[in-house]
Design a protein around this motif. Structure first.
Motif, PDB file in Angstrom:
ATOM      1  N   ARG A 164      84.030   1.215  -4.730  1.00 39.27           N
ATOM      2  CA  ARG A 164      82.673   0.244  -3.979  1.00 39.27           C
ATOM      3  C   ARG A 164      83.177  -1.278  -5.146  1.00 39.27           C
ATOM      4  N   GLU A 165      84.338  -1.219  -5.734  1.00 35.45           N
ATOM      5  CA  GLU A 165      84.601  -2.913  -6.696  1.00 35.45           C
ATOM      6  C   GLU A 165      84.522  -3.800  -5.754  1.00 35.45           C
ATOM      7  N   ASP A 166      85.210  -3.443  -4.612  1.00 32.90           N
ATOM      8  CA  ASP A 166      85.320  -4.544  -4.057  1.00 32.90           C
ATOM      9  C   ASP A 166      83.797  -5.202  -3.219  1.00 32.90           C
ATOM     10  N   ILE A 167      82.954  -4.353  -3.286  1.00 34.05           N
ATOM     11  CA  ILE A 167      81.693  -4.613  -2.369  1.00 34.05           C
ATOM     12  C   ILE A 167      80.321  -5.575  -3.510  1.00 34.05           C
ATOM     13  N   LEU A 168      81.192  -4.886  -4.671  1.00 37.24           N
ATOM     14  CA  LEU A 168      79.633  -4.909  -6.170  1.00 37.24           C
ATOM     15  C   LEU A 168      79.366  -6.570  -6.150  1.00 37.24           C
ATOM     16  N   LEU A 169      80.771  -7.193  -6.111  1.00 34.81           N
ATOM     17  CA  LEU A 169      79.814  -9.056  -5.439  1.00 34.81           C
ATOM     18  C   LEU A 169      79.023  -9.559  -4.573  1.00 34.81           C
ATOM     19  N   SER A 170      79.757  -8.935  -3.107  1.00 34.61           N
ATOM     20  CA  SER A 170      78.467  -8.880  -2.931  1.00 34.61           C
ATOM     21  C   SER A 170      77.260  -8.308  -3.220  1.00 34.61           C
ATOM     22  N   GLY A 171      77.440  -7.238  -3.329  1.00 37.99           N
ATOM     23  CA  GLY A 171      75.870  -6.677  -3.455  1.00 37.99           C
ATOM     24  C   GLY A 171      75.080  -7.388  -4.538  1.00 37.99           C
ATOM     25  N   CYS A 172      75.255  -7.806  -5.341  1.00 35.06           N
ATOM     26  CA  CYS A 172      74.547  -8.565  -6.154  1.00 35.06           C
ATOM     27  C   CYS A 172      74.597 -10.179  -5.948  1.00 35.06           C
ATOM     28  N   LEU A 173      75.295 -10.824  -4.810  1.00 34.85           N
ATOM     29  CA  LEU A 173      74.686 -11.914  -4.428  1.00 34.85           C
ATOM     30  C   LEU A 173      73.774 -11.708  -3.145  1.00 34.85           C
ATOM     31  N   ILE A 174      73.650 -10.681  -2.714  1.00 34.56           N
ATOM     32  CA  ILE A 174      72.582 -10.171  -1.263  1.00 34.56           C
ATOM     33  C   ILE A 174      71.464  -9.911  -2.140  1.00 34.56           C
ATOM     34  N   LEU A 175      71.614  -9.070  -2.999  1.00 35.51           N
ATOM     35  CA  LEU A 175      70.121  -8.326  -3.658  1.00 35.51           C
ATOM     36  C   LEU A 175      69.932  -9.989  -4.498  1.00 35.51           C
ATOM     37  N   GLU A 176      70.390 -11.198  -4.911  1.00 38.26           N
ATOM     38  CA  GLU A 176      69.710 -11.841  -6.295  1.00 38.26           C
ATOM     39  C   GLU A 176      69.498 -12.985  -5.041  1.00 38.26           C
ATOM     40  N   GLY A 177      69.443 -13.405  -3.611  1.00 32.88           N
ATOM     41  CA  GLY A 177      69.797 -14.020  -2.663  1.00 32.88           C
ATOM     42  C   GLY A 177      68.016 -13.791  -2.496  1.00 32.88           C
ATOM     43  N   PHE A 178      67.819 -12.008  -1.333  1.00 33.26           N
ATOM     44  CA  PHE A 178      66.870 -11.537  -1.679  1.00 33.26           C
ATOM     45  C   PHE A 178      65.688 -11.767  -2.316  1.00 33.26           C
ATOM     46  N   MET A 179      65.803 -11.591  -3.932  1.00 29.34           N
ATOM     47  CA  MET A 179      64.604 -11.398  -4.218  1.00 29.34           C
ATOM     48  C   MET A 179      64.338 -13.159  -4.669  1.00 29.34           C
ATOM     49  N   ASN A 180      65.544 -13.773  -4.517  1.00 30.53           N
ATOM     50  CA  ASN A 180      65.089 -15.720  -4.915  1.00 30.53           C
ATOM     51  C   ASN A 180      63.977 -15.771  -3.866  1.00 30.53           C
ATOM     52  N   TYR A 181      64.298 -15.223  -3.040  1.00 32.44           N
ATOM     53  CA  TYR A 181      63.924 -15.821  -0.882  1.00 32.44           C
ATOM     54  C   TYR A 181      62.163 -14.874  -1.606  1.00 32.44           C
ATOM     55  N   PHE A 182      62.421 -14.325  -1.763  1.00 33.52           N
ATOM     56  CA  PHE A 182      60.867 -13.397  -1.857  1.00 33.52           C
ATOM     57  C   PHE A 182      60.000 -13.338  -2.746  1.00 33.52           C
ATOM     58  N   GLU A 183      60.846 -14.121  -3.823  1.00 30.59           N
ATOM     59  CA  GLU A 183      60.346 -14.897  -5.455  1.00 30.59           C
ATOM     60  C   GLU A 183      59.752 -13.205  -6.127  1.00 30.59           C
ATOM     61  N   ILE A 184      60.699 -12.662  -6.428  1.00 34.84           N
ATOM     62  CA  ILE A 184      60.829 -11.073  -6.915  1.00 34.84           C
ATOM     63  C   ILE A 184      61.821 -10.617  -7.680  1.00 34.84           C
ATOM     64  N   GLU A 185      60.608 -10.916  -8.902  1.00 33.44           N
ATOM     65  CA  GLU A 185      61.495 -10.509 -10.250  1.00 33.44           C
ATOM     66  C   GLU A 185      61.940  -8.936 -10.631  1.00 33.44           C
ATOM     67  N   ARG A 186      61.611  -7.920 -10.435  1.00 32.59           N
ATOM     68  CA  ARG A 186      62.250  -7.066 -10.722  1.00 32.59           C
ATOM     69  C   ARG A 186      61.992  -6.162  -8.825  1.00 32.59           C
ATOM     70  N   ILE A 187      62.734  -4.832  -8.421  1.00 36.19           N
ATOM     71  CA  ILE A 187      62.297  -3.652  -7.876  1.00 36.19           C
ATOM     72  C   ILE A 187      62.435  -2.592  -8.025  1.00 36.19           C
ATOM     73  N   THR A 188      62.852  -1.899  -7.763  1.00 36.44           N
ATOM     74  CA  THR A 188      62.278  -0.595  -8.134  1.00 36.44           C
ATOM     75  C   THR A 188      63.621   0.162  -7.336  1.00 36.44           C
ATOM     76  N   VAL A 189      64.487   1.146  -7.693  1.00 35.26           N
ATOM     77  CA  VAL A 189      65.709   1.474  -7.353  1.00 35.26           C
ATOM     78  C   VAL A 189      65.662   2.811  -6.553  1.00 35.26           C
ATOM     79  N   SER A 190      65.622   3.261  -4.977  1.00 36.43           N
ATOM     80  CA  SER A 190      64.805   4.456  -4.749  1.00 36.43           C
ATOM     81  C   SER A 190      67.071   4.979  -4.078  1.00 36.43           C
ATOM     82  N   THR A 191      66.985   6.427  -4.165  1.00 36.43           N
ATOM     83  CA  THR A 191      67.662   6.517  -3.389  1.00 36.43           C
ATOM     84  C   THR A 191      67.579   7.285  -2.446  1.00 36.43           C
TER      85      THR A 191
END
Length: 86
Positions: A37-64
Motif C-alpha cells: 500500500r506504499e503507493d497509496i499512503l500519500l494520496s490517502g493522507c492528502l485526501i484525509l487532510e483535505g477532508f478534515m480541513n474542509y469540514f474543520e475536523i481536528e480528529r477522527i475515530t478509525v473504524s475497520t
C-alpha cells in the motif's frame, strides 16, 4: 486500530515526512504495515487532510467496519432504532 483516533496534526506530519520519499523508503519507514500500500499512503493522507480541513475536523475515530456499516449505524441511531451505550 479500530476506535483509535487520528489527529489532523499527525496526518500532516506523516504527509510531510513521506511526500518526498520513494516507495522503498516509505516501506522502510513504516515496515510491513504498509506493504503493498506504499503507493497509496500519500494520496490517502492528502485526501484525509483535505477532508478534515474542509469540514474543520481536528480528529477522527478509525473504524475497520466499513462505510456501509457506518451508514446503517447512523441510520439506526438517527431513527431511534438503536441507543448508544455509554
Amino acid at each position: 486500530i479500530d476506535r483509535s483516533e487520528l489527529h489532523l496534526d499527525h496526518i500532516i506530519n506523516v504527509r510531510s515526512q513521506i511526500q518526498h520519499l520513494n516507495l522503498m523508503e516509505i516501506r522502510q519507514m513504516f515496515g510491513s504495515v504498509v506493504y503493498g500500500r506504499e503507493d497509496i499512503l500519500l494520496s490517502g493522507c492528502l485526501i484525509l487532510e483535505g477532508f478534515m480541513n474542509y469540514f474543520e475536523i481536528e480528529r477522527i475515530t478509525v473504524s475497520t467496519k466499513g462505510l456501509r456499516y457506518g451508514a446503517v449505524y447512523n441510520y439506526l441511531i438517527n431513527n431511534n432504532f438503536y441507543k448508544i451505550k455509554n
